[in-house]
Design an enzyme around this catalytic site. Structure first.
Site, short mmCIF file in Angstrom:
data_model
loop_
_atom_site.label_atom_id
_atom_site.label_comp_id
_atom_site.label_asym_id
_atom_site.label_seq_id
_atom_site.Cartn_x
_atom_site.Cartn_y
_atom_site.Cartn_z
N HIS A 170 23.57 69.23 86.45
CA HIS A 170 23.02 70.37 85.73
C HIS A 170 24.20 71.17 85.18
O HIS A 170 25.32 71.06 85.68
CB HIS A 170 22.20 71.22 86.71
CG HIS A 170 21.37 72.27 86.06
ND1 HIS A 170 21.88 73.50 85.73
CD2 HIS A 170 20.07 72.28 85.69
CE1 HIS A 170 20.93 74.23 85.18
NE2 HIS A 170 19.81 73.51 85.14
N TYR A 171 23.98 71.98 84.16
CA TYR A 171 25.09 72.75 83.59
C TYR A 171 25.58 73.87 84.52
O TYR A 171 26.69 74.35 84.38
CB TYR A 171 24.72 73.33 82.22
CG TYR A 171 23.67 74.43 82.26
CD1 TYR A 171 24.04 75.76 82.42
CD2 TYR A 171 22.32 74.13 82.13
CE1 TYR A 171 23.08 76.77 82.46
CE2 TYR A 171 21.36 75.12 82.17
CZ TYR A 171 21.74 76.44 82.33
OH TYR A 171 20.80 77.43 82.38
N ARG A 172 24.77 74.25 85.49
CA ARG A 172 25.18 75.30 86.42
C ARG A 172 26.10 74.73 87.49
O ARG A 172 26.18 73.52 87.69
CB ARG A 172 23.96 75.94 87.07
CG ARG A 172 23.16 76.74 86.09
CD ARG A 172 22.05 77.49 86.75
NE ARG A 172 21.37 78.33 85.78
CZ ARG A 172 20.11 78.67 85.84
NH1 ARG A 172 19.36 78.24 86.84
NH2 ARG A 172 19.58 79.44 84.91
#
Length: 160
Positions: free
Chosen positions: A128-130
């Site tokens: 995920h981008y987080r």
């Protein structure tokens, strides 16, 4: 093995330095935890072959540490390229976490993410981008609860 969108992927890279435009990844390790940080599985720990020229970019401290802990020898004897290490790591992750569900978790993880983006882009896109960066938690604890931080720091030093 249970694939679960709430499982977390923890990753740690060793590199020849901190600049992805000059330095290379020399080791990758992963583990999977559930949402409560219970370790579910340890992933492969892979030394990645780099030639002597690439290894020469390491500073003396890194070189001494990685010689002492045996990583330099493992690198020189490794049959893994960055691409093969990437494939093996993704194969492991797929058993535990669907693509794009886990934030990238680890210590000072933004540096690792830069190296993955350059040398293992398929793996970087698996996350995920987080991100969950343990160093952020440490910095906040130091500022907000220094007594607790120092107590934990002493425990960590004693363990090692």
């Amino acid at each position: 093995m249970n694939t679960d969108i709430k499982n977390l992927i923890w990753i740690d890279l060793e590199m020849t330095g901190l600049n992805p435009n000059i330095h290379k990844i020399i080791e990758i390790a992963t583990l999977i935890t559930d949402k409560n940080l219970k370790i579910l599985s340890y992933g492969p720990v892979i030394a990645i072959y780099q030639n002597n020229h690439q290894l020469s970019f390491m500073d003396p401290w890194n070189n001494k540490m990685h010689t002492k802990n045996g990583l330099i020898t493992r690198i020189k004897n490794s049959l893994y390229t960055e691409h093969l290490a990437e494939i093996k790591t993704i194969t492991f992750l797929k058993k535990w976490v669907p693509k794009n569900t886990s934030p990238m978790c680890g210590n000072s993880i933004s540096t690792d993410r830069q190296f993955l983006f350059k040398y293992m882009p398929t793996l970087e896109k698996y996350f995920h981008y987080r991100q969950i960066d343990v160093s952020t938690i440490k910095e906040l604890a130091l500022r907000w609860k220094p007594k607790i931080y120092n107590k934990l720091k002493k425990k960590t030093l004693i363990k090692h």
